[in-house]
Design a protein around this motif. Structure first.
Motif, PDB file in Angstrom:
ATOM      1  N   VAL A   2      41.370  41.277  23.174  1.00 36.40           N
ATOM      2  CA  VAL A   2      40.792  40.314  23.305  1.00 36.40           C
ATOM      3  C   VAL A   2      39.604  40.266  23.453  1.00 36.40           C
ATOM      4  O   VAL A   2      38.470  41.103  23.381  1.00 36.40           O
ATOM      5  N   GLN A   3      38.989  38.889  23.195  1.00 39.54           N
ATOM      6  CA  GLN A   3      37.716  38.766  22.445  1.00 39.54           C
ATOM      7  C   GLN A   3      37.280  37.808  23.383  1.00 39.54           C
ATOM      8  O   GLN A   3      37.826  36.738  23.456  1.00 39.54           O
ATOM      9  N   CYS A  22      33.462  30.754  28.921  1.00 40.83           N
ATOM     10  CA  CYS A  22      32.814  31.537  27.967  1.00 40.83           C
ATOM     11  C   CYS A  22      34.612  30.968  27.685  1.00 40.83           C
ATOM     12  O   CYS A  22      35.681  30.962  28.432  1.00 40.83           O
ATOM     13  N   VAL A  23      34.738  31.739  25.791  1.00 38.82           N
ATOM     14  CA  VAL A  23      36.322  31.134  25.317  1.00 38.82           C
ATOM     15  C   VAL A  23      37.132  32.208  24.872  1.00 38.82           C
ATOM     16  O   VAL A  23      36.065  33.552  24.369  1.00 38.82           O
ATOM     17  N   PRO A 104      37.450  45.788  34.923  1.00 42.57           N
ATOM     18  CA  PRO A 104      37.541  45.180  33.822  1.00 42.57           C
ATOM     19  C   PRO A 104      37.724  45.832  32.661  1.00 42.57           C
ATOM     20  O   PRO A 104      37.306  46.729  32.607  1.00 42.57           O
ATOM     21  N   LEU A 105      38.925  44.958  31.891  1.00 38.22           N
ATOM     22  CA  LEU A 105      39.496  45.203  30.967  1.00 38.22           C
ATOM     23  C   LEU A 105      38.572  45.207  29.364  1.00 38.22           C
ATOM     24  O   LEU A 105      37.883  45.768  28.314  1.00 38.22           O
ATOM     25  N   TYR A 106      38.073  43.669  29.084  1.00 40.10           N
ATOM     26  CA  TYR A 106      37.697  43.313  28.404  1.00 40.10           C
ATOM     27  C   TYR A 106      36.177  42.825  28.663  1.00 40.10           C
ATOM     28  O   TYR A 106      36.037  42.080  29.649  1.00 40.10           O
ATOM     29  N   TRP A 107      35.516  42.618  27.693  1.00 39.43           N
ATOM     30  CA  TRP A 107      33.805  42.267  28.182  1.00 39.43           C
ATOM     31  C   TRP A 107      33.393  41.010  26.807  1.00 39.43           C
ATOM     32  O   TRP A 107      33.327  41.368  25.679  1.00 39.43           O
ATOM     33  N   GLY A 108      32.345  40.084  26.891  1.00 41.68           N
ATOM     34  CA  GLY A 108      31.602  39.477  25.885  1.00 41.68           C
ATOM     35  C   GLY A 108      30.552  40.071  25.463  1.00 41.68           C
ATOM     36  O   GLY A 108      30.055  40.859  26.471  1.00 41.68           O
TER      37      GLY A 108
END
Length: 117
Positions: A2-3, A22-23, A104-108
């Motif tokens: 995920v991005q 946040c997209v 959390p798994l993904y970060w911006g």
């Protein structure tokens, strides 16, 4: 994978408002809670708000309750953080995350918010 890409940060006067976006992109986005953390200089990253996959359930840090609102538009794969009545202590880099707020798994990459007194 995920991005996440944040936007909407900037400089605002105390008492003012900003809206962060946040997209998200990647597989199975609707299976993730999405949310926001923030990190001020010299401080640890802290939880701000989260919204579940459907947008029906939200949670906030006590420090932002009543001032910030998180929302989610799954048709656009986007979440928003409406920040009202901002305070100088809201100054931080704001990070979008995917996954449960406790892990959390993904970060911006983050967007800077500065609130001038």
């Amino acid at each position: 994978q995920v991005q996440l890409e944040e936007s909407g940060g900037g400089l605002v006067q105390a008492g003012g408002s900003l809206r962060l976006s946040c997209v998200a992109s990647g597989p199975n986005l609707n299976s993730y809670a999405l949310g926001w953390f923030r990190q001020a200089p010299g401080k640890e990253r802290e939880f701000v708000a989260t919204v579940n996959w459907s947008g029906s359930s939200t949670d906030y840090a006590d420090s932002v309750k009543g001032r910030f609102t998180i929302s989610r538009d799954n048709a656009k794969d986007t979440i928003y953080l409406q920040m009202n009545n901002q305070k100088p202590e809201d100054t931080a880099t704001y990070y979008c995350n995917a996954g449960p707020p406790e892990s959390p798994l993904y970060w911006g990459q983050g967007t800077q918010v500065t609130v001038a007194s």
